[in-house]
Scaffold this motif. Sequence first.
Motif, mmCIF file in Angstrom:
data_model
loop_
_atom_site.group_PDB
_atom_site.id
_atom_site.type_symbol
_atom_site.label_atom_id
_atom_site.label_comp_id
_atom_site.label_asym_id
_atom_site.label_seq_id
_atom_site.Cartn_x
_atom_site.Cartn_y
_atom_site.Cartn_z
ATOM 1 N N ASN A 27 -1.087 92.289 -22.151
ATOM 2 C CA ASN A 27 -0.405 93.430 -22.775
ATOM 3 C C ASN A 27 0.004 93.080 -24.204
ATOM 4 O O ASN A 27 -0.894 92.711 -24.990
ATOM 5 C CB ASN A 27 0.682 94.046 -21.891
ATOM 6 N N ASP A 28 1.238 93.181 -24.580
ATOM 7 C CA ASP A 28 1.634 93.170 -26.001
ATOM 8 C C ASP A 28 1.038 92.065 -26.884
ATOM 9 O O ASP A 28 0.981 90.913 -26.473
ATOM 10 C CB ASP A 28 3.145 92.958 -26.122
ATOM 11 N N GLN A 44 0.720 88.726 -24.645
ATOM 12 C CA GLN A 44 1.257 88.638 -23.289
ATOM 13 C C GLN A 44 0.080 88.589 -22.328
ATOM 14 O O GLN A 44 -0.837 89.419 -22.421
ATOM 15 C CB GLN A 44 2.098 89.888 -22.980
ATOM 16 N N TRP A 52 -0.223 92.820 -14.100
ATOM 17 C CA TRP A 52 0.899 92.181 -14.789
ATOM 18 C C TRP A 52 1.546 91.183 -13.833
ATOM 19 O O TRP A 52 1.713 91.455 -12.647
ATOM 20 C CB TRP A 52 1.909 93.265 -15.198
ATOM 21 N N MET A 55 4.718 86.348 -17.199
ATOM 22 C CA MET A 55 4.029 86.371 -18.489
ATOM 23 C C MET A 55 3.869 85.002 -19.134
ATOM 24 O O MET A 55 4.785 84.193 -19.161
ATOM 25 C CB MET A 55 4.771 87.299 -19.454
ATOM 26 N N PHE A 87 8.378 86.431 -22.292
ATOM 27 C CA PHE A 87 8.160 87.794 -22.769
ATOM 28 C C PHE A 87 7.837 87.804 -24.267
ATOM 29 O O PHE A 87 7.816 86.774 -24.926
ATOM 30 C CB PHE A 87 9.393 88.664 -22.459
ATOM 31 N N SER A 88 7.678 89.008 -24.800
ATOM 32 C CA SER A 88 7.170 89.168 -26.166
ATOM 33 C C SER A 88 8.048 88.539 -27.234
ATOM 34 O O SER A 88 9.260 88.415 -27.078
ATOM 35 C CB SER A 88 6.990 90.646 -26.469
ATOM 36 N N ARG A 151 15.389 92.193 -25.884
ATOM 37 C CA ARG A 151 14.137 91.416 -25.914
ATOM 38 C C ARG A 151 13.257 91.694 -27.145
ATOM 39 O O ARG A 151 13.524 92.554 -27.937
ATOM 40 C CB ARG A 151 13.335 91.704 -24.648
ATOM 41 N N ASP A 152 12.164 90.920 -27.208
ATOM 42 C CA ASP A 152 11.076 91.077 -28.179
ATOM 43 C C ASP A 152 11.488 90.741 -29.615
ATOM 44 O O ASP A 152 11.377 91.569 -30.531
ATOM 45 C CB ASP A 152 10.500 92.510 -28.112
ATOM 46 N N GLU A 207 11.613 98.986 -27.401
ATOM 47 C CA GLU A 207 10.957 97.702 -27.228
ATOM 48 C C GLU A 207 10.231 97.333 -28.526
ATOM 49 O O GLU A 207 9.907 98.192 -29.345
ATOM 50 C CB GLU A 207 9.933 97.775 -26.086
ATOM 51 N N CYS A 208 9.971 96.055 -28.667
ATOM 52 C CA CYS A 208 9.082 95.524 -29.704
ATOM 53 C C CYS A 208 9.326 96.067 -31.122
ATOM 54 O O CYS A 208 8.443 96.679 -31.730
ATOM 55 C CB CYS A 208 7.632 95.784 -29.315
ATOM 56 N N TYR A 269 0.182 100.754 -27.758
ATOM 57 C CA TYR A 269 1.571 100.357 -27.490
ATOM 58 C C TYR A 269 1.892 98.999 -28.116
ATOM 59 O O TYR A 269 1.001 98.180 -28.361
ATOM 60 C CB TYR A 269 1.836 100.309 -25.977
ATOM 61 N N ALA A 270 3.184 98.799 -28.344
ATOM 62 C CA ALA A 270 3.758 97.508 -28.727
ATOM 63 C C ALA A 270 3.063 96.818 -29.906
ATOM 64 O O ALA A 270 2.831 95.609 -29.867
ATOM 65 C CB ALA A 270 3.746 96.572 -27.505
ATOM 66 N N TRP A 290 0.900 101.617 -20.329
ATOM 67 C CA TRP A 290 1.529 101.296 -19.050
ATOM 68 C C TRP A 290 1.290 102.425 -18.058
ATOM 69 O O TRP A 290 1.368 103.598 -18.428
ATOM 70 C CB TRP A 290 3.045 101.095 -19.216
#
Length: 477
Positions: A27-28, A44, A52, A55, A87-88, A151-152, A207-208, A269-270, A290
């Motif tokens: 993912n990201d 990720q 998923w 990670m 995570f990211s 996060r991120d 996010e992100c 995304y992200a 997602w």
Amino acid sequence: MEDRDLKVTNLRWYPTYHIAAPSGWVNDPNGFCFFGGQYHFFYQCYPYGVEWGPMHWGHVVSKDLINWEHLPVALAPDRDYDNDGVFSGSGIEKDGKFYLMYTGNISLPDGGHAQKQCLAVSDDGINFEKVENNPILIAPENVDMSGVDFRDPKVWKHNKNFYVALGSKTTDGQHGEVLLFESKDLENWNFKNISARAEGNQGTMWECPNFAKVGSKDVLIVSPMEIHPEGNKFLNNVDVVYTIGKLDYKTGIFEHGDIEILDWGFDFYAPQVANLPDGRNIFIGWLDMWGVPQPEQADGWSGMMTVPRELKIKGGKLFTPPIEELKKLRKGKKTYKDLKLDKETELKGIGGAVGELCLKINLSKSKKFSIGVRGTAKIFVDAESKILKFIRDAAENEGLAGEREMNLSKGKELNLRIYLDKSSIEIFANDGEKVLSARIYPPETSTEIIFIPEEKVFEIEEVTFYTLAQSIPNPKM
Ligand code: FRU
């Protein structure tokens, strides 16, 4: 490339010039930056399955931003502070070393999770050591934020200090926000402020986050959760938006304009921005969404990245064209000029599962037309309502059928640059003024591109199809 137990079993949808993992889930985008003479890009990933899972960070490097080479997984969840996921996060150079800042995710017995920021460092850009003092940044107290969703980290340097933007939400869980912290050494961080916050229907969790300085402006890009659809906007499960403004480094507050959509497609995304040594800000996004089917899981892999795109501001508006370097992928070329098509037409030399399709169309002459892509999708343009619609409708896309549309600018000239890879399409209208990205899953043998007049004639000033060189290695099978 590492030897993995999980193998890709079929290349029918595996990209040839977009970043994807050697196998397994991705993912990201993460850690995108320049270090030691190369561009580094992480993502990720879960190398042991196509879903998923806990990670890790996958890793690729490139000298030219188009040819990428796989390196071993850079970070794995192996500490008490990141056991349930690395995570990211992002990357930065300091004193000749390469630092990765990421979110250590831990699942709690009550079903919740804890998220704390951590650091890993490398001398060679390949092997990373997590620092002794991890976690180095935890949620500040007495701030209207979620101590849980935090996060991120996206880190950058401004004058003498380091700054990091983190994604979170208000204590009541209703408004996404970006928190800003400042540091002199990447290990000790002071909370500056809540830089920006969702108002109304702008998402319950951001996010992100990314801040990028573009000319005299700052651009904030975030990936909000739970924005409700508004007309042709915010139709995906999660969205990506940007806003242009100015970040005040003294107060930590970002004064900004409206929130706009960064990509109008089904699958985006992200995105993560990298600020390059030559001053350009470029970004790559996850070309997936997602909670939607990913047919390539049947083939031992899942998820891919967009082509790198540049952030540019022209006349106060954001444009995100593909980076210049991508033109180096061009091999064969077929061009037609001044066509007047009065029926559905295929053009010899224009078509393929992989390629770049460029079109120049005068919208006062061609008011309504479509372009059929590989029997699975259609691009429909209506000059009157200034709409470009992307329709993903064929049987092969079961569960993915639907439409997305973007408004076109008022001018008469429309130029389209369309990047096709085996299971993706990225449509850049008018030099990146509007962009629409999606995954498509046609049979390998469907390679046709069909030009369809939806009124009497479809006039095309110029159409070119470039075949493109492969720049991502095939996975070991
Ligand atoms: C966004 C995201 C991030 C998180 C990561 C976990 O897609 O949910 O917020 O760090 O994915 O894989």
